[in-house]
Design an enzyme around this catalytic site. Sequence first.
Site, PDB file in Angstrom:
ATOM      1  NE  ARG A   3      -4.485  -3.237   5.401  1.00  0.00           N
ATOM      2  CZ  ARG A   3      -4.852  -4.504   5.583  1.00  0.00           C
ATOM      3  NH1 ARG A   3      -4.976  -5.295   4.549  1.00  0.00           N
ATOM      4  NH2 ARG A   3      -5.103  -4.972   6.779  1.00  0.00           N
ATOM      5  N   GLY A  36      -3.479  -8.866  13.626  1.00  0.00           N
ATOM      6  CA  GLY A  36      -2.466  -9.625  12.887  1.00  0.00           C
ATOM      7  C   GLY A  36      -1.490 -10.276  13.862  1.00  0.00           C
ATOM      8  CG  ASP A  78      -3.629   0.587  15.675  1.00  0.00           C
ATOM      9  OD1 ASP A  78      -3.869  -0.546  15.216  1.00  0.00           O
ATOM     10  OD2 ASP A  78      -3.374   1.569  14.961  1.00  0.00           O
ATOM     11  CB  THR A  98       1.636  -5.053  15.439  1.00  0.00           C
ATOM     12  OG1 THR A  98       1.766  -4.728  14.042  1.00  0.00           O
ATOM     13  CG2 THR A  98       1.973  -3.813  16.242  1.00  0.00           C
ATOM     14  NE  ARG A 134      -6.409  -7.018  11.443  1.00  0.00           N
ATOM     15  CZ  ARG A 134      -5.464  -7.635  10.734  1.00  0.00           C
ATOM     16  NH1 ARG A 134      -5.788  -8.619   9.922  1.00  0.00           N
ATOM     17  NH2 ARG A 134      -4.216  -7.263  10.841  1.00  0.00           N
ATOM     18  CG  ASP A 141       1.422   0.313  13.557  1.00  0.00           C
ATOM     19  OD1 ASP A 141       1.496  -0.550  14.470  1.00  0.00           O
ATOM     20  OD2 ASP A 141       0.477   0.356  12.760  1.00  0.00           O
ATOM     21  CG  ASP A 168       2.208  -3.172  10.751  1.00  0.00           C
ATOM     22  OD1 ASP A 168       2.843  -3.878   9.947  1.00  0.00           O
ATOM     23  OD2 ASP A 168       0.967  -3.052  10.718  1.00  0.00           O
TER      24      ASP A 168
END
Length: 328
Positions: free
Chosen positions: A175, A15, A107, A129, A76, A133, A131
């Site tokens: 997500r 992303g 990741d 990203t 992706r 994360d 996120d």
Amino acid sequence: MNSAVKRIAVLTSGGDAPGMNAAVRAVYRACVNFGIDCLGIYRGWNGLINSEVKRLESHDISHIINRGGTVLYSARSKEFMTEEGQKKAVATCKLFGIDGIVAIGGDGTFRGALALSKYGIPVIGIPGTIDNDISSTGYTIGFDTAANTAIECIDKLRDTMQSHERCSVVEVMGRNAGYLAMYVGIAVGATAVLVPEEDIDFEQDVIEKIRNARLNGFTHYMIVVAEGAANGAYEVAKKIREGLGLDPRVTILGHIQRGGSPTARDRVTATRMGYYAVKALMEGKANRVVCVQSGDMLDIDIEEALNMTKTLYPLDAETLHAMTGSNH
Ligand code: F6P
């Protein structure tokens, strides 16, 4: 710097995130600074498989520090997770004389880098990203811009929710990761925040919070839901309708959070990380992720980074609950 490295390639994968362009630019400029070639790989790991490689020139990267998206495009790649795909990628490296790769992404991108490392191609990952994360780093490029975009939108939503005395259920991206939702929820003073990492007791975590807010005199409520939590915003709105008889409005912020001109924090972090990554390759480092921890920039083994567990809260859970809702 005295190094055997002659040619470094850069790609963006997964992303996209605001600030990726700033990182690409920094990689290019660092290469120029060290007197080596900088190649762009287009469309992420797929581009390496399909030899979509080009030498970057100054006009490719000029005036991109302020632009969202990624000029290298992103994808992706399922094929890259196969041995056949990886062998094609290795062949591309050989063909173009690529001595090392800087891979910017999340990741999934780093799992690709790890796969490539088995074939002896040095890769340095840069976390990009929205996120935030990636366990090994306190910050990922794009998060600040995405959070500010979401906050600006939710502030606007609040105006109309307040006028009509409504309940708003707003879904932010994530997500599998609730960091963005949690951070944004705190910043907008949400009535409740729902994230995928936590078990949800709907009665306690949503219904009672709205009820308390009403008893405290509030007549509009902002519920922030991460994409992957509680089966999404529509399901949350349905349960609020059933539980309280309110008529909530749902807003999905969606991919708008991934676009836009990067904030100063994203531009500067991306620039520092891009330079750091090239320097690391020049120093003979391989298979590392660039990380920021307590303001310091360092690098960590990719496999180790992928195995670390991220704690969700910059605050502890108790503080989060005290800071959201309307208990006063
Ligand atoms: O990883 C970034 C992210 O924006 C997540 O927050 C989101 O769940 C996902 O990507 C959406 O992916 P896609 O671009 O495939 O819709």
